[in-house]
Scaffold this motif. Structure first.
Motif, PDB file in Angstrom:
ATOM      1  N   ASP A   1       0.841  -1.196   0.000  1.00  0.00           N
ATOM      2  CA  ASP A   1       0.000   0.000   0.000  1.00  0.00           C
ATOM      3  C   ASP A   1       0.873   1.242   0.000  1.00  0.00           C
ATOM      4  OD1 ASP A   1      -2.222  -1.648   0.174  1.00  0.00           O
ATOM      5  OD2 ASP A   1      -2.367  -1.496   2.356  1.00  0.00           O
ATOM      6  N   VAL A   2       0.563   2.180  -0.886  1.00  0.00           N
ATOM      7  CA  VAL A   2       1.272   3.452  -0.930  1.00  0.00           C
ATOM      8  C   VAL A   2       0.559   4.418   0.011  1.00  0.00           C
ATOM      9  CG1 VAL A   2       2.100   5.333  -2.384  1.00  0.00           C
ATOM     10  CG2 VAL A   2       1.970   3.017  -3.306  1.00  0.00           C
ATOM     11  N   VAL A   3       1.322   5.008   0.949  1.00  0.00           N
ATOM     12  CA  VAL A   3       0.748   5.900   1.957  1.00  0.00           C
ATOM     13  C   VAL A   3       1.478   7.241   1.928  1.00  0.00           C
ATOM     14  CG1 VAL A   3       0.024   3.982   3.424  1.00  0.00           C
ATOM     15  CG2 VAL A   3       2.282   4.994   3.755  1.00  0.00           C
ATOM     16  N   ASP A   4       0.968   8.194   2.695  1.00  0.00           N
ATOM     17  CA  ASP A   4       1.526   9.550   2.663  1.00  0.00           C
ATOM     18  C   ASP A   4       2.621   9.786   3.692  1.00  0.00           C
ATOM     19  OD1 ASP A   4      -0.156  10.405   0.574  1.00  0.00           O
ATOM     20  OD2 ASP A   4      -1.785  10.817   1.989  1.00  0.00           O
ATOM     21  N   ASP A   5       2.562   9.116   4.828  1.00  0.00           N
ATOM     22  CA  ASP A   5       3.455   9.439   5.947  1.00  0.00           C
ATOM     23  C   ASP A   5       4.713   8.568   5.927  1.00  0.00           C
ATOM     24  OD1 ASP A   5       4.655  10.256   8.253  1.00  0.00           O
ATOM     25  OD2 ASP A   5       3.083   9.526   9.612  1.00  0.00           O
ATOM     26  N   PRO A   6       5.872   9.130   5.599  1.00  0.00           N
ATOM     27  CA  PRO A   6       7.095   8.328   5.580  1.00  0.00           C
ATOM     28  C   PRO A   6       7.588   7.925   6.965  1.00  0.00           C
ATOM     29  CG  PRO A   6       7.610  10.618   5.123  1.00  0.00           C
ATOM     30  CD  PRO A   6       6.112  10.509   5.154  1.00  0.00           C
ATOM     31  N   GLU A   7       7.136   8.610   8.001  1.00  0.00           N
ATOM     32  CA  GLU A   7       7.617   8.295   9.344  1.00  0.00           C
ATOM     33  C   GLU A   7       7.055   6.976   9.858  1.00  0.00           C
ATOM     34  OE1 GLU A   7      10.049  10.024  10.674  1.00  0.00           O
ATOM     35  OE2 GLU A   7       9.946  11.194   8.829  1.00  0.00           O
ATOM     36  N   THR A   8       5.873   6.620   9.414  1.00  0.00           N
ATOM     37  CA  THR A   8       5.252   5.386   9.889  1.00  0.00           C
ATOM     38  C   THR A   8       5.277   4.269   8.842  1.00  0.00           C
ATOM     39  OG1 THR A   8       3.065   6.164   9.176  1.00  0.00           O
ATOM     40  CG2 THR A   8       3.735   6.651  11.444  1.00  0.00           C
ATOM     41  N   ALA A   9       5.746   4.555   7.634  1.00  0.00           N
ATOM     42  CA  ALA A   9       5.753   3.559   6.567  1.00  0.00           C
ATOM     43  C   ALA A   9       6.823   2.504   6.811  1.00  0.00           C
ATOM     44  CB  ALA A   9       5.993   4.235   5.220  1.00  0.00           C
ATOM     45  N   ASP A  10       6.569   1.282   6.335  1.00  0.00           N
ATOM     46  CA  ASP A  10       7.561   0.211   6.418  1.00  0.00           C
ATOM     47  C   ASP A  10       8.727   0.459   5.470  1.00  0.00           C
ATOM     48  OD1 ASP A  10       5.946  -1.439   8.205  1.00  0.00           O
ATOM     49  OD2 ASP A  10       4.679  -1.826   6.456  1.00  0.00           O
ATOM     50  N   VAL A  11       8.407   0.986   4.288  1.00  0.00           N
ATOM     51  CA  VAL A  11       9.413   1.236   3.259  1.00  0.00           C
ATOM     52  C   VAL A  11       9.350   2.703   2.871  1.00  0.00           C
ATOM     53  CG1 VAL A  11      10.267   0.610   0.964  1.00  0.00           C
ATOM     54  CG2 VAL A  11       9.153  -1.127   2.397  1.00  0.00           C
ATOM     55  N   VAL A  12      10.492   3.361   2.840  1.00  0.00           N
ATOM     56  CA  VAL A  12      10.572   4.777   2.480  1.00  0.00           C
ATOM     57  C   VAL A  12      11.425   4.920   1.222  1.00  0.00           C
ATOM     58  CG1 VAL A  12      11.338   7.056   3.200  1.00  0.00           C
ATOM     59  CG2 VAL A  12      10.315   5.515   4.864  1.00  0.00           C
ATOM     60  N   VAL A  13      10.899   5.626   0.248  1.00  0.00           N
ATOM     61  CA  VAL A  13      11.622   5.893  -0.995  1.00  0.00           C
ATOM     62  C   VAL A  13      12.069   7.344  -0.978  1.00  0.00           C
ATOM     63  CG1 VAL A  13      11.483   5.959  -3.510  1.00  0.00           C
ATOM     64  CG2 VAL A  13      10.257   4.178  -2.237  1.00  0.00           C
ATOM     65  N   GLU A  14      13.365   7.573  -1.209  1.00  0.00           N
ATOM     66  CA  GLU A  14      13.880   8.943  -1.152  1.00  0.00           C
ATOM     67  C   GLU A  14      14.846   9.206  -2.301  1.00  0.00           C
ATOM     68  OE1 GLU A  14      15.742  12.137   2.024  1.00  0.00           O
ATOM     69  OE2 GLU A  14      15.850   9.993   2.471  1.00  0.00           O
ATOM     70  N   PRO A  15      14.526  10.178  -3.165  1.00  0.00           N
ATOM     71  CA  PRO A  15      15.491  10.597  -4.193  1.00  0.00           C
ATOM     72  C   PRO A  15      16.619  11.400  -3.538  1.00  0.00           C
ATOM     73  CG  PRO A  15      13.227  11.250  -4.737  1.00  0.00           C
ATOM     74  CD  PRO A  15      13.238  10.861  -3.293  1.00  0.00           C
ATOM     75  N   VAL A  16      17.870  11.059  -3.860  1.00  0.00           N
ATOM     76  CA  VAL A  16      19.024  11.753  -3.294  1.00  0.00           C
ATOM     77  C   VAL A  16      20.034  12.023  -4.404  1.00  0.00           C
ATOM     78  CG1 VAL A  16      18.754  10.759  -0.990  1.00  0.00           C
ATOM     79  CG2 VAL A  16      20.129   9.563  -2.692  1.00  0.00           C
ATOM     80  N   ALA A  17      20.872  13.042  -4.176  1.00  0.00           N
ATOM     81  CA  ALA A  17      21.902  13.368  -5.158  1.00  0.00           C
ATOM     82  C   ALA A  17      23.073  12.408  -5.084  1.00  0.00           C
ATOM     83  CB  ALA A  17      22.380  14.804  -4.952  1.00  0.00           C
ATOM     84  N   SER A  18      23.362  11.908  -3.886  1.00  0.00           N
ATOM     85  CA  SER A  18      24.452  10.954  -3.697  1.00  0.00           C
ATOM     86  C   SER A  18      24.158  10.134  -2.453  1.00  0.00           C
ATOM     87  CB  SER A  18      25.799  11.665  -3.558  1.00  0.00           C
ATOM     88  OG  SER A  18      25.797  12.504  -2.404  1.00  0.00           O
ATOM     89  N   ALA A  19      24.797   8.977  -2.352  1.00  0.00           N
ATOM     90  CA  ALA A  19      24.597   8.098  -1.195  1.00  0.00           C
ATOM     91  C   ALA A  19      25.757   7.130  -1.117  1.00  0.00           C
ATOM     92  CB  ALA A  19      23.274   7.345  -1.307  1.00  0.00           C
ATOM     93  N   GLU A  20      25.876   6.469   0.026  1.00  0.00           N
ATOM     94  CA  GLU A  20      26.953   5.495   0.209  1.00  0.00           C
ATOM     95  C   GLU A  20      26.550   4.147  -0.381  1.00  0.00           C
ATOM     96  OE1 GLU A  20      27.973   5.415   4.313  1.00  0.00           O
ATOM     97  OE2 GLU A  20      28.696   7.472   4.358  1.00  0.00           O
ATOM     98  N   CYS A  21      26.152   4.169  -1.628  1.00  0.00           N
ATOM     99  CA  CYS A  21      25.862   2.952  -2.369  1.00  0.00           C
ATOM    100  C   CYS A  21      27.125   2.551  -3.129  1.00  0.00           C
ATOM    101  CB  CYS A  21      24.721   3.176  -3.368  1.00  0.00           C
ATOM    102  SG  CYS A  21      23.172   3.721  -2.614  1.00  0.00           S
ATOM    103  N   ARG A  22      27.043   1.437  -3.845  1.00  0.00           N
ATOM    104  CA  ARG A  22      28.125   1.100  -4.750  1.00  0.00           C
ATOM    105  C   ARG A  22      28.253   2.228  -5.767  1.00  0.00           C
ATOM    106  NH1 ARG A  22      26.494  -4.038  -7.224  1.00  0.00           N
ATOM    107  NH2 ARG A  22      25.711  -2.710  -8.902  1.00  0.00           N
ATOM    108  N   PRO A  23      29.467   2.617  -6.138  1.00  0.00           N
ATOM    109  CA  PRO A  23      29.650   3.805  -6.970  1.00  0.00           C
ATOM    110  C   PRO A  23      28.814   3.832  -8.250  1.00  0.00           C
ATOM    111  CG  PRO A  23      31.762   3.056  -6.132  1.00  0.00           C
ATOM    112  CD  PRO A  23      30.753   2.015  -5.741  1.00  0.00           C
ATOM    113  N   ASP A  24      28.576   2.658  -8.871  1.00  0.00           N
ATOM    114  CA  ASP A  24      27.855   2.655 -10.141  1.00  0.00           C
ATOM    115  C   ASP A  24      26.375   2.328  -9.986  1.00  0.00           C
ATOM    116  OD1 ASP A  24      28.159   0.054  -9.402  1.00  0.00           O
ATOM    117  OD2 ASP A  24      28.726  -0.687 -11.390  1.00  0.00           O
TER     118      ASP A  24
END
Length: 329
Positions: free
Chosen positions: A233-256
């Motif tokens: 279920d897609v919901v509005d409140d990210p604070e209570t959601a099980d999964v949060v999707v966030e667009p970011v400019a950079s992150a500590e992911c694998r470089p590629d």
């Protein structure tokens, strides 16, 4: 260039529970003040399995060696068979292993409970100790030691602190890891929300639409890789959601990587692997908005514990353009 996923597991704390002593039941008559266990052999009946009886015996042996140092008197314990009526006079203790201890004194949830007995406490024998079952050997032994310490008059502020302090991290008996369970959550319905402090309302709504595409694909089974009873279920409140999707400019992911998932969960059996997921953060790293649905769908399968080898071909074998452009399942 591979831009599929990068998965990071965050540190997981053990379940923390507390041992608690019940309030003294009554104050006895004034006179000679001596603990009822002092220089006595205490009969102890254990209502539990052979394993639980053996661990209780370990706890009693500990206090036979340390009662003089910490409680100020010598004492001995004698295990009796369940239901046996001791033939010797003196204090009697019954240790019961239970599924749930429940409240104990002013504590709503405890791993164990026992009356704290001192020289002026009047007790209706047998004195009853409750210990929650289901913990591993070390934790069960520790809870039993803690509760016997209360029987000897020790409080949570008393020595030895490694036994008597109120809150402890306890490990359960081995449990299936998240990777071994069909759904690694406590619920088969997951909620997903979009977070992004820099997003306008219009941008957030556009990302929410992309997330809804991905959620529908996964909720419909993701080409047979997700159990039929699962829903998203897609919901509005990210604070209570099980999964949060966030667009970011950079992150500590694998470089590629164009996206990565941070998985949080619990490790109650302390084996170093998560048993139950509690939250997943999906980071979309420097992606155009229309590319979000492919990455969210891919990472939602991570959130549901789908094995890498079972990822559907449309996600596992997607081209670079498919991973970086519009994808609606």
């Amino acid at each position: 260039m591979d831009r599929r996923t990068a998965v990071a597991l965050v540190a997981v704390a053990l379940v923390t529970v507390s041992g608690c002593s019940a309030a003294s039941e009554a104050v006895g008559e004034l006179g000679e003040q001596r603990h009822p266990f002092a220089d006595e052999t205490v009969a102890v009946a254990v209502d539990g399995t052979d394993r639980e009886r053996a661990l209780t015996r370990d706890a009693l042996t500990y206090w036979e060696s340390h009662a003089a140092e910490y409680a100020g008197f010598e004492t001995e314990f004698r295990l009796v068979d369940p239901g046996e009526t001791p033939t010797t006079a003196g204090p009697i203790v019954e240790v019961r292993f239970v599924e749930t201890v429940g409240d104990c004194g002013d504590t709503d949830y405890s791993a164990g409970c026992a009356p704290r007995i001192n020289a002026t406490t009047r007790v209706d024998w047998p004195a009853t100790v409750r210990v929650q079952r289901g913990f591993d050997d070390d934790s069960t032994r520790l809870v039993a030691m803690h509760e016997v310490g209360h029987l000897l008059g020790r409080s949570h502020d008393d020595a030895p602190r490694d036994v008597m302090r109120h809150e402890r991290a306890l490990a359960t008996l081995p449990r299936p890891n998240a990777s071994e369970r069909p759904v690694p959550w406590n619920d088969s319905t997951l909620t997903v929300a979009v977070r992004g402090e820099g997003l306008s309302d219009a941008e957030r709504a556009a990302y929410r639409e992309e997330v809804a595409y991905a959620a529908a694909y996964v909720g419909e089974g993701a080409d047979g890789t997700v159990p039929a009873n699962v829903s998203v279920d897609v919901v509005d409140d990210p604070e209570t959601a099980d999964v949060v999707v966030e667009p970011v400019a950079s992150a500590e992911c694998r470089p590629d990587a164009g996206s990565c998932a941070r998985v949080e969960g619990t490790d109650p059996d302390a084996d170093g692997a998560i048993e139950t997921y509690t939250r997943v953060e999906i980071l979309l790293v420097d992606l155009d908005r229309e590319a979000a649905s492919w990455h969210v769908a891919r990472q939602l399968l991570v959130a549901f514990g789908v094995d890498e080898a079972a990822i559907p071909a449309r996600l596992a074998d997607a081209t670079y353009d498919e991973r970086r452009g519009a994808w609606h399942g």
